[in-house]
Write a protein that holds these residues in place. Structure first.
Motif, mmCIF file in Angstrom:
data_model
loop_
_atom_site.group_PDB
_atom_site.id
_atom_site.type_symbol
_atom_site.label_atom_id
_atom_site.label_comp_id
_atom_site.label_asym_id
_atom_site.label_seq_id
_atom_site.Cartn_x
_atom_site.Cartn_y
_atom_site.Cartn_z
ATOM 1 N N VAL A 294 0.820 -1.198 -0.036
ATOM 2 C CA VAL A 294 0.021 0.030 -0.011
ATOM 3 C C VAL A 294 0.874 1.257 0.075
ATOM 4 O O VAL A 294 1.600 1.305 0.890
ATOM 5 C CB VAL A 294 -0.984 0.148 1.174
ATOM 6 C CG1 VAL A 294 -1.609 1.396 1.341
ATOM 7 C CG2 VAL A 294 -1.643 -1.405 1.026
ATOM 8 N N ALA A 295 0.660 2.193 -0.979
ATOM 9 C CA ALA A 295 1.470 3.305 -1.110
ATOM 10 C C ALA A 295 0.758 4.170 -0.010
ATOM 11 O O ALA A 295 -0.505 4.472 0.021
ATOM 12 C CB ALA A 295 1.372 4.010 -2.384
ATOM 13 N N VAL A 296 1.633 5.264 0.656
ATOM 14 C CA VAL A 296 1.116 6.170 1.618
ATOM 15 C C VAL A 296 1.877 7.563 1.309
ATOM 16 O O VAL A 296 2.689 7.464 0.521
ATOM 17 C CB VAL A 296 1.380 5.695 2.977
ATOM 18 C CG1 VAL A 296 0.308 4.644 3.097
ATOM 19 C CG2 VAL A 296 2.703 5.133 3.298
ATOM 20 N N ASP B 192 7.667 -9.371 9.029
ATOM 21 C CA ASP B 192 6.024 -9.494 8.777
ATOM 22 C C ASP B 192 5.613 -8.374 7.889
ATOM 23 O O ASP B 192 4.523 -8.426 7.129
ATOM 24 C CB ASP B 192 5.295 -9.646 9.916
ATOM 25 C CG ASP B 192 5.796 -10.767 10.949
ATOM 26 O OD1 ASP B 192 5.395 -11.808 10.581
ATOM 27 O OD2 ASP B 192 6.463 -10.499 11.781
ATOM 28 N N LEU B 193 6.440 -7.315 8.185
ATOM 29 C CA LEU B 193 5.968 -6.271 7.359
ATOM 30 C C LEU B 193 7.431 -5.383 6.631
ATOM 31 O O LEU B 193 8.212 -5.507 7.422
ATOM 32 C CB LEU B 193 5.273 -5.038 8.423
ATOM 33 C CG LEU B 193 4.138 -5.565 8.720
ATOM 34 C CD1 LEU B 193 3.788 -5.251 10.235
ATOM 35 C CD2 LEU B 193 2.871 -4.966 7.690
ATOM 36 N N LEU B 194 7.074 -4.927 5.671
ATOM 37 C CA LEU B 194 8.086 -4.394 4.778
ATOM 38 C C LEU B 194 7.983 -2.902 4.407
ATOM 39 O O LEU B 194 6.846 -2.632 3.979
ATOM 40 C CB LEU B 194 8.705 -5.090 3.615
ATOM 41 C CG LEU B 194 9.760 -4.278 2.726
ATOM 42 C CD1 LEU B 194 11.200 -4.192 3.299
ATOM 43 C CD2 LEU B 194 9.960 -5.348 1.437
ATOM 44 N N CYS B 195 8.687 -1.786 4.940
ATOM 45 C CA CYS B 195 8.432 -0.450 4.690
ATOM 46 C C CYS B 195 9.289 0.112 3.909
ATOM 47 O O CYS B 195 10.839 0.025 3.947
ATOM 48 C CB CYS B 195 8.403 0.594 5.836
ATOM 49 S SG CYS B 195 7.129 -0.544 7.039
ATOM 50 N N PHE B 196 9.156 0.905 2.764
ATOM 51 C CA PHE B 196 10.174 1.678 1.981
ATOM 52 C C PHE B 196 9.935 3.285 2.138
ATOM 53 O O PHE B 196 8.702 3.366 2.185
ATOM 54 C CB PHE B 196 9.645 1.275 0.334
ATOM 55 C CG PHE B 196 10.269 -0.049 0.010
ATOM 56 C CD1 PHE B 196 11.419 -0.398 -0.227
ATOM 57 C CD2 PHE B 196 9.318 -0.997 -0.138
ATOM 58 C CE1 PHE B 196 11.870 -1.497 -0.550
ATOM 59 C CE2 PHE B 196 9.685 -2.322 -0.661
ATOM 60 C CZ PHE B 196 11.105 -2.702 -0.753
ATOM 61 N N ARG B 197 10.742 4.116 2.162
ATOM 62 C CA ARG B 197 10.789 5.308 2.074
ATOM 63 C C ARG B 197 11.122 5.693 0.473
ATOM 64 O O ARG B 197 11.941 5.391 -0.005
ATOM 65 C CB ARG B 197 11.938 5.962 2.984
ATOM 66 C CG ARG B 197 11.466 5.821 4.293
ATOM 67 C CD ARG B 197 12.865 6.283 5.276
ATOM 68 N NE ARG B 197 12.733 6.029 6.604
ATOM 69 C CZ ARG B 197 12.084 6.850 7.376
ATOM 70 N NH1 ARG B 197 12.016 8.115 7.066
ATOM 71 N NH2 ARG B 197 12.006 6.591 8.764
ATOM 72 N N LEU B 198 10.298 6.393 0.010
ATOM 73 C CA LEU B 198 10.408 6.920 -1.287
ATOM 74 C C LEU B 198 10.977 8.285 -1.453
ATOM 75 O O LEU B 198 10.068 9.259 -1.765
ATOM 76 C CB LEU B 198 9.143 6.714 -2.146
ATOM 77 C CG LEU B 198 8.479 5.143 -2.252
ATOM 78 C CD1 LEU B 198 7.269 5.128 -2.812
ATOM 79 C CD2 LEU B 198 9.581 4.161 -2.673
ATOM 80 N N ASP B 199 12.121 8.571 -1.208
ATOM 81 C CA ASP B 199 12.650 9.922 -1.306
ATOM 82 C C ASP B 199 13.831 9.763 -2.217
ATOM 83 O O ASP B 199 14.086 9.089 -2.969
ATOM 84 C CB ASP B 199 13.057 10.173 0.274
ATOM 85 C CG ASP B 199 14.040 9.525 0.792
ATOM 86 O OD1 ASP B 199 14.954 8.776 -0.001
ATOM 87 O OD2 ASP B 199 14.290 9.398 2.015
ATOM 88 N N ALA B 200 14.487 10.990 -2.355
ATOM 89 C CA ALA B 200 15.526 11.469 -3.051
ATOM 90 C C ALA B 200 16.732 10.136 -3.190
ATOM 91 O O ALA B 200 17.236 9.948 -4.127
ATOM 92 C CB ALA B 200 16.389 12.847 -2.845
ATOM 93 N N ASN B 201 16.872 9.368 -2.206
ATOM 94 C CA ASN B 201 17.772 8.338 -2.192
ATOM 95 C C ASN B 201 17.185 7.056 -2.562
ATOM 96 O O ASN B 201 17.885 5.967 -2.566
ATOM 97 C CB ASN B 201 18.292 8.172 -0.664
ATOM 98 C CG ASN B 201 19.060 9.345 -0.304
ATOM 99 O OD1 ASN B 201 19.831 9.895 -1.206
ATOM 100 N ND2 ASN B 201 19.018 9.964 0.718
ATOM 101 N N SER B 202 16.049 7.058 -2.794
ATOM 102 C CA SER B 202 15.384 5.705 -2.984
ATOM 103 C C SER B 202 15.733 5.157 -4.701
ATOM 104 O O SER B 202 15.839 6.050 -5.336
ATOM 105 C CB SER B 202 13.690 5.743 -2.992
ATOM 106 O OG SER B 202 13.214 4.660 -3.453
ATOM 107 N N GLY C 74 6.968 9.995 -0.601
ATOM 108 C CA GLY C 74 5.971 8.742 -0.273
ATOM 109 C C GLY C 74 6.623 7.594 0.467
ATOM 110 O O GLY C 74 7.835 7.545 0.822
ATOM 111 N N GLY C 75 5.835 6.448 0.696
ATOM 112 C CA GLY C 75 6.253 5.461 1.274
ATOM 113 C C GLY C 75 5.161 4.282 0.865
ATOM 114 O O GLY C 75 4.179 4.448 0.385
#
Length: 183
Positions: free
Chosen positions: A39-41, A159-169, A176-177
């Motif tokens: 899910v994108a947030v 169980d859960l994986l979180c991505f930070r979608l910032d300039a370093n992604s 976003g995330g």
């Protein structure tokens, strides 16, 4: 990985202006990671907050966080009125020490947040025994979709994986995330 990211970007570009780009992103990240749902947030912090809540953490519960990680990791835990338990890292890997994690668990501990450092994927299996023994959720947090995360064996994952979608992604977005779950 570069081919996967370019494929993701190309599919979004080709989708056209009427496409649900968020849904396309979520589906493609699900395919890349092997998680059942993504899910994108609005931010990486929001992704982490959603993951912590999905793990069943409530006010007053403890969440283990590494001493070497962005301060926002502990901030998110505190914003949910939970207690971050800051645990030392391994000198060799700069990642959470499995022994330190095991020793930090109390009857109030509900989750472990494993933060990937410098593009190196945390070996989640280090924490599996502790997580299973004490019924803890394991949450991965990263700004990089590196091959160590994407190509990990499906037998034991966080169980859960979180991505930070910032300039370093590596994902082609500015902010976003994304939070991914096995359930």
């Amino acid at each position: 990985l570069a081919d996967d990211v370019e494929s993701l970007a190309a599919s979004i570009r080709e989708a056209g202006p009427d496409a649900d780009w968020t849904k396309l992103l979520e589906q493609r990240v699900s395919e890349l990671t092997g998680y059942a749902a993504c899910v994108a947030v609005s931010s990486g912090e929001a992704a982490l907050a959603h993951a912590i809540l999905a793990a069943g953490v409530k006010a007053g519960d403890e969440v283990i966080v590494p001493a070497y990680s962005p301060v926002s990791v502990a901030d998110v835990v505190m914003s949910l009125q939970a207690v971050p338990v800051i645990v030392d890292i391994s000198d060799a890997t700069l990642q959470l020490s499995a022994d330190e994690v095991r020793d930090a668990v109390s009857d109030r501990t509900r989750a472990i947040i494993a933060v990937h450092v410098g593009g190196l994927a945390v070996p989640i299996d280090r924490f599996s025994e502790t997580a299973e023994r004490f019924n803890l959720a394991i949450i991965e947090e990263t700004i990089r979709a590196n091959p160590g995360i994407l190509n990990r064996s499906r037998s034991r994952r966080a169980d859960l994986l979180c991505f930070r979608l910032d300039a370093n992604s590596h994902f082609p977005l500015n902010r976003g995330g994304i939070v991914c779950t096995t359930d």
